[in-house]
Structures are given as structure tokens and as C-alpha cells.
Scaffold this motif. Structure first.
Motif, PDB file in Angstrom:
ATOM      1  N   ARG A 790       0.785  -1.277  -0.082  1.00 19.43           N
ATOM      2  CA  ARG A 790       0.025  -0.062  -0.014  1.00 19.43           C
ATOM      3  C   ARG A 790       0.887   1.227   0.099  1.00 19.43           C
ATOM      4  NH1 ARG A 790      -5.256   1.297   0.754  1.00 19.43           N
ATOM      5  NH2 ARG A 790      -5.651   3.423   1.791  1.00 19.43           N
ATOM      6  N   GLU A 793       2.037   1.811  -3.219  1.00 17.82           N
ATOM      7  CA  GLU A 793       1.185   2.128  -4.317  1.00 17.82           C
ATOM      8  C   GLU A 793       0.815   3.904  -4.388  1.00 17.82           C
ATOM      9  OE1 GLU A 793      -3.624   1.411  -5.178  1.00 17.82           O
ATOM     10  OE2 GLU A 793      -2.523   0.069  -3.793  1.00 17.82           O
ATOM     11  N   GLN A 794       0.873   4.247  -2.724  1.00 27.75           N
ATOM     12  CA  GLN A 794       0.535   5.541  -2.447  1.00 27.75           C
ATOM     13  C   GLN A 794       1.625   6.608  -2.835  1.00 27.75           C
ATOM     14  OE1 GLN A 794      -2.576   6.560  -1.161  1.00 27.75           O
ATOM     15  NE2 GLN A 794      -1.667   8.777  -1.453  1.00 27.75           N
ATOM     16  N   LEU A 797       1.029   6.827  -6.567  1.00 24.63           N
ATOM     17  CA  LEU A 797       0.088   7.724  -7.028  1.00 24.63           C
ATOM     18  C   LEU A 797       0.426   9.317  -6.750  1.00 24.63           C
ATOM     19  CD1 LEU A 797      -2.946   5.513  -5.728  1.00 24.63           C
ATOM     20  CD2 LEU A 797      -2.250   6.209  -8.145  1.00 24.63           C
ATOM     21  N   ASN A 798       1.097   9.548  -5.592  1.00 22.29           N
ATOM     22  CA  ASN A 798       1.454  10.865  -5.396  1.00 22.29           C
ATOM     23  C   ASN A 798       2.324  11.728  -6.503  1.00 22.29           C
ATOM     24  OD1 ASN A 798      -0.229  10.632  -3.056  1.00 22.29           O
ATOM     25  ND2 ASN A 798       1.594  10.415  -1.660  1.00 22.29           N
ATOM     26  N   VAL A 800       2.747  10.539  -9.391  1.00 20.66           N
ATOM     27  CA  VAL A 800       2.042  10.784 -10.896  1.00 20.66           C
ATOM     28  C   VAL A 800       1.229  12.024 -10.691  1.00 20.66           C
ATOM     29  CG1 VAL A 800       0.109   9.941 -12.347  1.00 20.66           C
ATOM     30  CG2 VAL A 800       1.892   8.272 -11.400  1.00 20.66           C
ATOM     31  N   ARG A 801       0.427  12.068  -9.413  1.00 14.64           N
ATOM     32  CA  ARG A 801      -0.441  13.406  -9.441  1.00 14.64           C
ATOM     33  C   ARG A 801       0.634  14.749  -9.371  1.00 14.64           C
ATOM     34  NH1 ARG A 801      -4.705  15.892 -10.545  1.00 14.64           N
ATOM     35  NH2 ARG A 801      -5.470  17.290  -8.747  1.00 14.64           N
ATOM     36  N   LEU A 824      -2.144  16.297  -1.620  1.00  8.36           N
ATOM     37  CA  LEU A 824      -2.514  14.788  -1.897  1.00  8.36           C
ATOM     38  C   LEU A 824      -2.593  14.085  -0.929  1.00  8.36           C
ATOM     39  CD1 LEU A 824       0.148  14.154  -4.828  1.00  8.36           C
ATOM     40  CD2 LEU A 824      -2.015  14.934  -4.955  1.00  8.36           C
ATOM     41  N   GLY A1075       6.451   6.384 -14.879  1.00  7.25           N
ATOM     42  CA  GLY A1075       5.321   5.359 -14.232  1.00  7.25           C
ATOM     43  C   GLY A1075       4.960   4.592 -15.202  1.00  7.25           C
TER      44      GLY A1075
END
Length: 1104
Positions: A790, A793-794, A797-798, A800-801, A824, A1075
Motif C-alpha cells: 500500500r 502504491e500511495q 500515485l502521489n 503521478v499526481r 495529496l 510510471g
């Protein structure tokens, strides 16, 4: 051969040879006798002296024509006999002298030079073989004709013969004849004997002196030995006949001789006053000729003998030959700087001896002669200094200096004469006239000093000056010594008053008078002055302090201290206001009687400004001299001198600023401070008070900011608490007078920020780094933590954002929302963030206040002001860097004005603003990323694209233009800027596109290298698997292009080939790296274009 020791044996051996020579006078018989004489001992020969000399003398007197071989051999044989025997009968001495002189008498046929040389050597030996009483019997009135004959014959040989050896031999023989040789055979003459010989030789003095002067001034081809011998004989005979001691004992009436010597009494001279005066006048003419010729003789021994002549006559004939010492002293003083070290040392010894014996001081006549010489030389000095070369000028000034040294304490005789003092002072004024035509003196400005804090100031030294009438430094050193000797011996109050009058009399004399005053004080203190004798009374410290105070008041007077030295608008405007001193050096009545300076429009010529600059430098050097003279006593004058000197240390004219800094170093050393920094710190309370008063009365004291600027540049952090209030006064005054005084105060703020960066920059960075490290240690767990799926994954995601936000891929929700980065995740507050924020340190608060003023001044209408603001802004960012919570809001405020400077301003301002942008990006990091991407980057890339065709077509001169420098700076800074801000892929592609155009071989080399550095940085960051390619190892052409490419273009091409071979198939198919996502629509991935695409881009950019 056996030696005959007894007279009997010797007689038996010599008799046959003597008889044979008496019968037949031949050279062979003479040689046979000489051979027998060699076997006889000296004592035995002494008993047979007259017996042996008889046949030889008979050979000289033989009737008939003179046979030179017989005469020469007989004379040499007589010489050998006299060399080992002594003449004990006066009659024999006179007979031999007469017979030898007869050999030299002119006859029908001229004698050979060898015969004459043999006769002179025989005479020399004869005079030395006579014992003391016998030789003195020769110097009687009855023998005067014989002596006269010998003297005239020897003078004839010395004057007319060409053989150098014969001339020297005749002169040496004549020196023995007048009893002036230094041999041990002749005892020194007693007073009565010397008096009798002086009376006798007075008859020969005219002939001897005239003939010797002809020998001295004769053809220089004769060599130096005859001249040396003639000079020596001249001063010996003149010193004997004209000796003061002998002339003082001469009876008033002439001594009467017996009747049978009445004829001789007519020839004998009575050395009475009339004769002495007449002879001295005639000798003066001869001495003048001899001195003029000998002082420039090429051989140093002749000049050395001339020094001995002056010394001998000055010691023995100072009264009788007083009129001749005009020339003699001139020669002696002029030879002090002779090329020969022997002559120099001997001159110095003679001068030192004259001073120690107080010959000049005890003789009013010599003092009068020197005074007249000094007056004549001072009158002719300006005329002599103009046409002469530097060597002649050195000789002339050496003469002037020598006169002053010889006068010594008697120099006040000259100074008390109004005519003498006026002549001397005006001569110095004219000779010391400076050359004020050099434009470079005015052009040299103090640009670099504002931006750098000087850790130490070198000890002051005088600036190299350029004079109108000479260029040699030795000439100026002699003039310095002249002034110092005047100050050492002269009446200090009289000299200071006189030259202060010249200082105030005319601006034409002001610089020269200031130089003389500085050297007078130095000489009065005995510093750096070379004298022959000590002065009778030395000035005390109160006398020096009184003179220095009066000079210092005149120097720092408003009309003499605040002169126009530049045509800058800022400085000229300062000179238009009346200036009042306050605080440190307030004067009674200063505020009530302002002095209006002349209008700058009337006098702002280059010549006037150059003259004013040199006047300021000379006055500043004078302050340093005064401090060195008074030592720690100068601390009492710091209240008067320190503030004005600090003002000049902040002057924009480089020469004035450097001189003032040297003066500060002299003052700190003299007053016992370790450095200029200690001097400023220990007196900072007085200085700050003066600055504060000046800032409140800016119209009357526009230079208070210069003092503060100098204090900041030459002090340390301990000064900051004292000047905080003053800085706030500066900021308040800037708020009120930003239209007229912005440039002045920005210079002070620039010095302040430079000082803060140096004082606190490194310490703040270390402190911030230490705090961050401690915060990280506190927030980190004590042991390693396992990373879960997790968490991974977080994290992605952060990432990419964040990437999307950086590239602008967010929904439009207003400009203000776009500037903010939405969170985020809501991280837990760390221990560092929960702690109460500490208050800003004083230096950081000052930087923040200054930065706030700079924001408003960035839009000033003056380019000069905007450039200064940008420099100060960059330093403020550096100081605030450790305090990020305060720096970022200020960066937010400054951004709009900075962007305006970047996209729509003068190229100079754009260049400086870009530099500030780079510093701001380095300190603020990704905080500026969206702003830079939206507001600045498009404009920069567009400008570079528009300028590329022009730079590709330009020639070599283009590299000196401002457009080229701007292109170069932007290309060099874009790559690091993108790296610092962590720009997104779309922005990197824009930068890469621009760089590729500048990789063309048609672009200037420096632009290619700058573009290569940018593209290399961006491309290497995109290579997978740590692939790195060294550009030097790659070819400079491509097989498809078959033409040379720019160095970076070849590198890009080969990098694509390397990546295509080593990267995975999915990546080669066009899959992105970030990514695992494909590139954004319309964006071209970096390093994915094929060779033909590179070829097309190269052709589009102008590549061949």
C-alpha cells in the motif's frame, strides 16, 4: 761577483772605471761603471759617493754637442747611486739640481722623451736622498732662482709633453720639489718652516696654478693620470700658500733682505691682504674652469680627486678663498649622486666631516656664499627643470638639497629673508606642478568595491603621481628630501604659515603646497629625512600638534574637501548643496554660515576634475602622514579626521577611495589599533551618531550614506547592533526620498546585504542544515520499517499526481487556485512543525525589510536603480534562505515584478533579473515550478527561438553584443534551472527543442557549448539503466548526413543509437519512462527521434 763591503775594496774596484770614464765619455764606459757599482755595498758607496759622481757629472758637462746616449746612461747611473746613498751636503744638492736642470734646458735639438724621463726620475731620487736639514737649505731666498728654474722646467714638461708617463713623472717631481709629498724620508714641516716655504712658493703660485689648470683642462685623450696628479698638486700648493693660518701670521710689512740679495727681494712676494684678495679672485677663475671640467670627467678617479680638492681647500682656506666656494661647494654637492660608488662615499664623508667640524656654521662668509648660491639656484630652478633631461634634473636637485644640508641650522638665515623664502617656495610650486591631463584618472570608478567586503586594508602608500616637468621617480624623491630638510632645520611655524598662505592664495598652487606641507611635517618629526648634522632644538609634540591641527582644519574645510570629481548626476548634485559637518566634527558656526560651492556646470571639465582628484589624494595622504607623526596622540584628532576620511573611502572615484583606505590603515596603525576594523568598531558610537544626524538632514549632508557604506564594508558582525537603528533610518529616508536618493541608499543597502551574507551566510546555512538533520532524526523511527504494498502504491500515485500538476494537467479553477498545489495527502505533523516558530534573527529581519523595499523599487523608471535593486534582491534572498517560512511569502510578493523585468525590460535588466531568478530557484526550489512554467519559460524559449537565426548569421563581432550575452546566460542557466525546479516532461521538451536549434554548427561556439550542457543534462536524466556516453569518444559526423554536425547534435544522435540497442523493446516502441505511462498527446519524448528527424531539425536550424 763578490760584493765590496769596505770603502778600500770598493775604491780599488771602481777606480779604473771612473778614470776611464773621465778620459773618454762614452755610453759603454758609463755602463762599465754601472756594472762595477752593482757589486759595491751601500755603506761603502756612501763613503765614495762624490768620487763616483764626479765622472758622471763631468760626462753631463762635457763640452761639445750633447750626446743623448751618454746623457741618458749617465743620468740613470746617477739615479742608481743616489737611490742607495744620501746627500749630506747642501752644496752637492744644489750642484746636482743645477746640473740635472741643465740637461732639461731647451737646446738647439730637442731631447728624446727617454732622456727627459730619466732626468725627471733622477731629480725625484735626488730630492728624496737629501736629508731633512739639507733639503730645507734649498728653500732659502738665495736659492730662489734655482728653484724657479726647476719649477719652470718641470711645468714645461707637464704642460707640453705628449707622453703620459713623462707628464706624470714631471708632476710627481714637482710635488716633491714643493715639499708636498707623503714620503717617509721627509719629516712634516713645522709651522715656521711651512710659513717660510709658503712665502717662497708664493712667487711661483701664478705660474704653477695656471700651468696646472691647463693640464687639468687639456685634451681628454691624455688619460686620467696627468689630470689626477695635476689636481692633487694644485690643491696642495694652493692650500700651502693660501692657508688661513699662514696668512693670519704674515707681518704687515715685507721683510728686508741683505743688500746682496736685493735683486732677489724684488721677486719675493709679500702675502698681505691686498695680495691675498687679488690672488683669491684670480684663483677663483681657475677653480671655476677646473671644477666645470673635472666634475663631468668620464673617469671616476678625476672626480674623486676633485672631491679631495674641495675638502682640502675648505679645511685650510675657508676664509681666504671664500669667493671660490661658490663653485667648489657646487661641485662637492653635485657629486653626491655620482655614478661611482667610491665618489659617492667620499662625498658623503667630506660632507659629514664639514658638518661635524661645523665649518659652515662657524663661518658667516661660507654661510653667505651658500645662501646666495641657494637663492640663485632657486631663481633658475624652473628654467633649468624644463629643458633638462631627468639626469640633469637629478643633478640640479641634488645641488639644491646639498646646499640645504650644508647650511643645516643656518638655514633659518635663508628662511628669515623674505626674498629667499619667496624664491624657494615659488620654485617648489612650479617644479611640483602635476600633470592633470590624464582622462583615465577621472574614468576609473569604484565598481567592484561595492559588491565585495574587504577583509583587510593594506597599509597606506602614496599614489604614483605624474608631474609636468619630470617623470623619473628619483626626481620626486629628491624634492621630498628638500622639503623634509626644510622642515627638519627650519622654523616650522614660519614654514607652515608661508605655505598655508600659498595653499589659500591660488588653486594653481594648492596641490603643490599640500605636498610641501605634508613633507614639512614629516621632516619636522625627523621621519625619513637624511641630514648631515643634528639640529640644535627639536620641536616638541605640542608644536607638531598645533601645526597639524591648523593644516588639518584647512584640509577638511568645506571648500577644500568637497570638490567635484565626477560628472555623475548623483555626485554633482551633492556638490550643489551647502555642506555642514555634524556629529563627530561639528564646528562652531558651521550651521549658520554655509559655504556654497562653485557651480559644477562652470568647472566640470576633465582637467578640473583630474586636478580635484589629485588634490583630494594629496590631502588624504597628508592626514596619514600626520597620524604617523603624532602616533597615539592623533586619537585626539580622530573626531575631526575620521568621519571625513570615511566619506572619501566611499567615494566612487577609484583613486580617492584607494587613497582614503590607505589613510585609514595609517591612522589605525598610528593610533594603536590592530586594523581598520578595530578603528571603526572602537569609534562606531561617534560615527553612528554623525550618520544619524546626517540622514535627518539629508539636504545638508548628502554623504552620510557613504560613511555607513564604508563602515559596513570594513567591519564585522559586532557592528550590526550599533547600526540597526541607522539602517532603519536609511529605510525610512528611502521611503520618503525614493525619487531622488534611491541610488545612494541602494548602494548602502547593497553593502549591508553583502556584509550580512559574509557575516551570517555560512553560519545560517550550517544552522539550518543542523536543524533539518535533527528534525529528520526525531521524525525517523529508531529502527528500520518494512515497506508495504500500500505504501508503494500511495507513493507512485502521489508521484503521478505531482507530475500532472507540474505539467499543468489540472482542471482550470482560477489563476489563484492554479498557483497552489493541492495536498495529496495529509501527513502527520512532525515534531519540527509542531514546535513554536522562533523569531527572526536581527540580520534576517533586516534582510526581510530591505526585500520589502526592493519589491516596490523594481518598477523604478531609472535603469540604474532597477539594476541596483536586482543586485540587492539577490543578496536578500541569500540571507533569508535559511528561513524558508519567511522567504517563500516574500518570493510570492516579488514574483510579479520580477517577471515584468524578465519579459519586458532593457536587456541589461533582463540579464540581471535572470541571474536573480536562478538564485531564487536555487533557494526556493519547487515552490516556483508552476510559476516559472506558466509565466517565464514560454517567453524565454520564444525569445531564444527568435534570436537563433540572427546569431546563426552573425559574424565574430556578435560575441561582444548584449544580445549574445543574454542568449548565452539564458542557455547556460536553463538546464540547471529546470533541474532545480524539477520541471515536467513537456517543459523539458520545450527546452530541448530550443537547445537543438543552438546545436547547429553555424551558431557561435559558446552558444553551442551552452546548449550542449543543457541538452546533455536533460538527456542524461532520461537515459535508462544508468547509461552514460562520453561526447569526446563519439564521431563528429554521421554516415547518413556525411556532413559535420554541431558537437552536441552528434552526441544526441549517438545517444539514440546506444539507447536503441540497450533499452527494452517496449521502450523502443514508444513507451515512456515515467510510471510506465505513454507520453502526453502532442509531446515528443526526449531522445526518441530517428536519425532522419535529427537531420531535418539540423537543416531547419541552418546546419549544412
Amino acid at each position: 761577483m763578490a760584493v765590496f763591503d769596505t770603502p778600500r775594496d770598493a775604491f780599488g774596484a771602481l777606480r779604473p772605471a771612473c778614470v776611464q770614464l773621465t778620459r773618454v765619455q762614452t755610453a759603454e764606459n758609463v755602463w762599465r761603471l754601472a756594472a762595477r757599482l752593482a757589486a759595491v755595498s751601500g755603506p761603502a758607496l756612501q763613503e765614495l759617493q762624490e768620487y763616483v759622481l764626479f765622472p758622471l757629472r763631468f760626462a753631463l758637462r762635457a763640452p761639445g754637442p750633447r750626446r743623448e746616449r751618454v746623457v741618458e746612461s749617465a743620468v740613470r747611473c746617477i739615479t742608481s747611486v743616489l737611490a742607495v746613498t744620501a746627500v749630506r751636503r747642501p752644496e752637492l744638492l744644489q750642484e746636482l739640481l743645477s746640473e740635472l736642470c741643465a740637461c732639461l734646458s731647451p737646446g738647439p735639438a730637442a731631447l728624446a722623451e727617454d732622456v727627459k724621463l730619466a732626468v725627471t726620475e733622477a731629480l725625484h731620487t735626488l730630492l728624496h736622498s737629501a736629508s731633512g736639514d739639507v733639503i730645507l737649505s734649498l728653500y732659502q731666498p738665495c736659492t730662489l732662482p734655482l728653484l724657479g728654474c726647476a719649477v719652470s722646467l718641470l711645468l714645461r714638461l707637464a704642460e707640453r709633453e705628449r707622453a703620459k708617463q713623462l707628464k706624470v713623472s714631471a708632476l710627481n717631481c714637482l710635488q716633491v720639489l714643493v715639499l708636498q709629498c707623503d714620503c717617509q724620508e721627509h719629516r712634516p714641516l713645522g709651522d715656521d718652516e711651512a710659513q717660510r716655504c709658503g712665502d717662497l712658493f708664493a712667487s711661483f703660485l701664478p705660474g704653477i696654478s695656471i700651468s696646472l689648470s691647463r693640464v687639468v683642462t687639456g685634451d681628454i685623450k691624455q688619460g686620467h693620470k696627468p689630470a689626477v696628479a695635476a689636481i692633487r698638486l694644485f690643491y696642495l700648493i694652493v692650500g700651502l700658500v693660501m692657508a688661513d693660518a699662514q696668512l693670519a701670521r704674515v707681518p704687515k710689512s715685507k721683510e728686508k733682505l741683505p743688500e746682496k740679495q736685493s735683486r732677489i727681494s724684488e721677486v719675493i712676494v709679500h702675502r698681505g691682504p691686498d695680495w691675498s684678495k687679488s690672488t683669491a679672485e684670480k684663483l677663483s677663475l681657475l677653480l671655476c674652469k677646473m671644477v666645470e671640467f673635472s666634475s663631468v670627467h668620464p673617469h671616476w678617479k678625476v672626480r674623486l680627486e676633485l672631491v679631495d680638492l674641495v675638502h682640502h681647500l675648505l679645511r685650510n682656506c675657508s676664509h681666504s678663498l671664500a669667493s671660490s666656494f661658490t663653485h667648489l661647494l657646487k661641485a662637492l654637492v653635485g657629486l653626491v649622486n655620482d655614478d661611482s660608488s667610491e665618489v659617492q662615499s667620499r662625498c658623503n664623508e667630506v660632507l659629514q666631516g664639514i658638518a661635524e667640524q661645523r665649518i659652515i656654521a662657524q663661518s658667516r662668509a661660507l654661510a653667505d656664499v651658500l645662501s646666495e648660491n641657494l637663492h640663485s639656484l632657486a631663481t633658475a630652478l624652473p628654467r633649468l627643470m624644463s629643458p633638462q633631461d631627468d639626469t640633469g634634473k637629478v643633478s640640479t636637485l641634488s645641488l639644491l638639497l646639498g646646499y640645504l644640508k650644508l647650511l643645516g641650522p643656518k638655514i633659518n638665515i635663508v628662511l628669515n629673508s623674505t626674498s629667499h623664502l619667496r624664491r624657494l617656495s615659488k620654485a617648489l610650486m612650479q617644479v611640483l606642478e602635476l600633470d592633470v591631463t590624464d582622462v583615465k584618472i577621472v574614468e576609473d570608478r569604484r565598481w567592484g568595491c561595492e559588491g565585495s567586503l574587504q577583509p583587510g586594508v593594506p597599509k597606506g602608500r602614496c599614489q604614483r603621481k605624474y608631474f609636468r616637468f619630470f617623470t623619473e621617480e628619483k626626481v620626486f624623491q629628491l624634492l621630498q628630501q628638500v622639503c623634509r630638510v626644510l622642515g627638519y632645520y627650519g622654523n616650522l611655524y614660519l614654514l607652515v604659515d608661508h605655505f598655508m598662505g600659498l595653499y589659500s592664495e591660488s588653486a594653481m598652487y594648492r596641490k603643490q603646497a599640500a605636498m610641501v606641507l605634508n613633507e614639512l611635517i614629516t621632516g619636522a618629526a625627523g621621519v625619513g629625512v637624511d641630514v648631515l648634522q643634528e639640529r640644535e632644538v627639536s620641536p616638541n609634540m605640542d608644536d607638531l600638534k598645533g601645526s597639524i591641527t591648523s593644516i588639518l582644519d584647512e584640509y577638511t574645510d568645506q571648500a577644500n574637501w568637497y570638490l567635484i570629481t565626477s560628472i555623475d548626476t548623483e555626485e554633482v548634485s551633492h556638490e550643489q548643496h551647502p555642506v555642514h559637518h555634524a556629529g563627530l566634527f561639528a564646528r562652531p558656526g558651521g550651521m549658520c554660515s554655509p559655504i556654497l560651492l562653485p557651480s559644477p556646470e562652470l568647472h566640470a571639465t576633465t582637467r578640473t576634475m583630474n586636478s580635484n582628484i589629485w588634490q583630494m589624494c594629496i590631502q588624504l595622504e597628508g592626514v596619514g602622514c600626520f597620524a604617523a607623526v603624532l602616533g597615539k596622540e592623533f586619537r585626539l584628532l580622530l573626531l575631526t579626521a575620521l568621519y571625513p576620511v570615511l566619506e572619501k573611502a566611499g567615494d566612487k572615484t577609484l583613486l580617492i577611495s584607494e587613497t582614503a583606505l590607505g589613510t585609514l590603515a595609517d591612522m589605525s596603525e598610528a593610533c594603536g589599533y590592530g586594523s581598520v576594523q578595530c578603528l571603526i568598531n572602537d569609534n562606531s558610537d561617534y560615527l553612528v551618531n554623525g550618520i544619524s544626524l546626517g540622514l535627518r538632514q539629508l539636504a545638508q549632508q548628502p554623504r552620510a550614506s557613504r560613511v555607513l557604506d564604508t563602515m559596513l564594508r570594513h567591519s564585522d558582525a559586532s557592528l550590526l547592533p550599533l547600526v540597526e537603528d541607522v539602517i532603519q533610518d536609511v529605510l525610512s529616508t528611502l521611503d520618503q526620498c525614493y525619487n531622488s536618493q534611491a541610488s545612494t541608499f541602494l548602494g548602502v543597502l547593497h553593502s549591508l546585504m553583502t556584509a550580512l551574507v559574509q557575516w551570517f551566510g555560512s553560519s545560517c546555512s550550517e544552522e539550518q542544515q543542523q536543524q533539518s538533520t535533527e528534525c529528520q532524526i526525531r521524525t525517523s523511527s529508531p529502527g528500520p520499517q518494512a515497506v508495504t504494498t500500500r505504501d508503494m502504491e500511495q507513493f507512485f500515485l502521489n508521484y503521478v499526481r505531482q507530475k500532472q500538476i507540474a505539467e499543468g494537467d489540472v482542471p482550470d479553477s482560477g489563476d489563484e487556485e492554479a498557483d497552489e498545489v493541492p495536498p495529496l495527502a495529509k501527513p502527520e505533523p512532525s515534531n519540527c512543525e509542531t514546535e513554536e516558530e522562533a523569531p527572526l534573527p536581527s540580520h534576517a529581519q533586516l534582510a526581510k525589510d530591505v526585500l520589502g523595499r526592493c519589491i516596490h523599487l523594481l518598477s523604478d523608471g531609472s535603469l540604474h536603480v532597477r539594476l541596483k535593486v536586482l543586485d540587492v534582491l539577490e543578496l536578500c534572498v541569500t540571507v533569508l534562505h535559511p528561513h524558508r517560512n519567511h522567504l517563500l511569502p516574500m518570493a510570492h510578493r516579488v514574483w510579479p515584478a520580477l517577471v515584468t523585468r524578465l519579459i519586458s525590460d532593457d536587456p541589461l535588466a533582463v540579464l540581471r533579473a535572470f541571474k536573480v531568478l536562478c538564485t531564487l530557484a536555487q533557494k526556493c526550489g519547487d515552490f516556483l515550478r508552476p510559476r516559472f512554467s506558466r509565466d517565464v519559460l514560454p517567453k524565454l524559449t520564444s525569445s531564444l527561438l527568435n534570436q537563433a537565426p540572427a546569431s546563426a548569421r552573425a559574424g565574430p563581432v556578435y560575441s561582444h553584443t548584449l544580445a549574445f550575452k543574454l542568449q548565452l546566460a539564458v542557455l547556460q542557466g536553463l538546464g540547471p534551472l529546470c533541474e532545480k525546479l524539477d520541471m515536467g516532461k513537456s517543459d523539458l521538451n520545450k527546452v530541448t527543442d530550443v537547445c537543438l536549434i543552438y546545436l547547429s554548427a553555424k551558431q557561435p561556439r559558446k552558444l553551442q557549448e551552452a546548449a550542449q550542457s543543457d541538452s546533455s543534462c536533460l538527456a542524461l536524466s532520461a537515459l535508462p539503466y544508468g547509461l552514460r556516453i562520453v561526447p569526446e569518444q563519439l564521431p563528429s559526423t554521421h554516415p547518413e548526413l556525411q556532413k559535420p554536425l554541431g558537437p552536441a547534435l552528434c552526441w544526441q544522435q549517438c545517444a539514440h543509437a546506444a539507447v536503441a540497442k540497450q533499452a527494452p523493446a517496449a521502450w523502443r516502441a514508444g513507451v515512456g519512462l515515467a510510471g510506465g505511462a505513454n507520453p502526453a498527446h502532442g509531446a515528443r519524448p526526449v531522445l526518441l527521434c530517428p536519425v532522419r528527424e535529427l537531420q531535418e531539425q539540423g537543416r531547419g536550424a541552418g546546419a549544412p
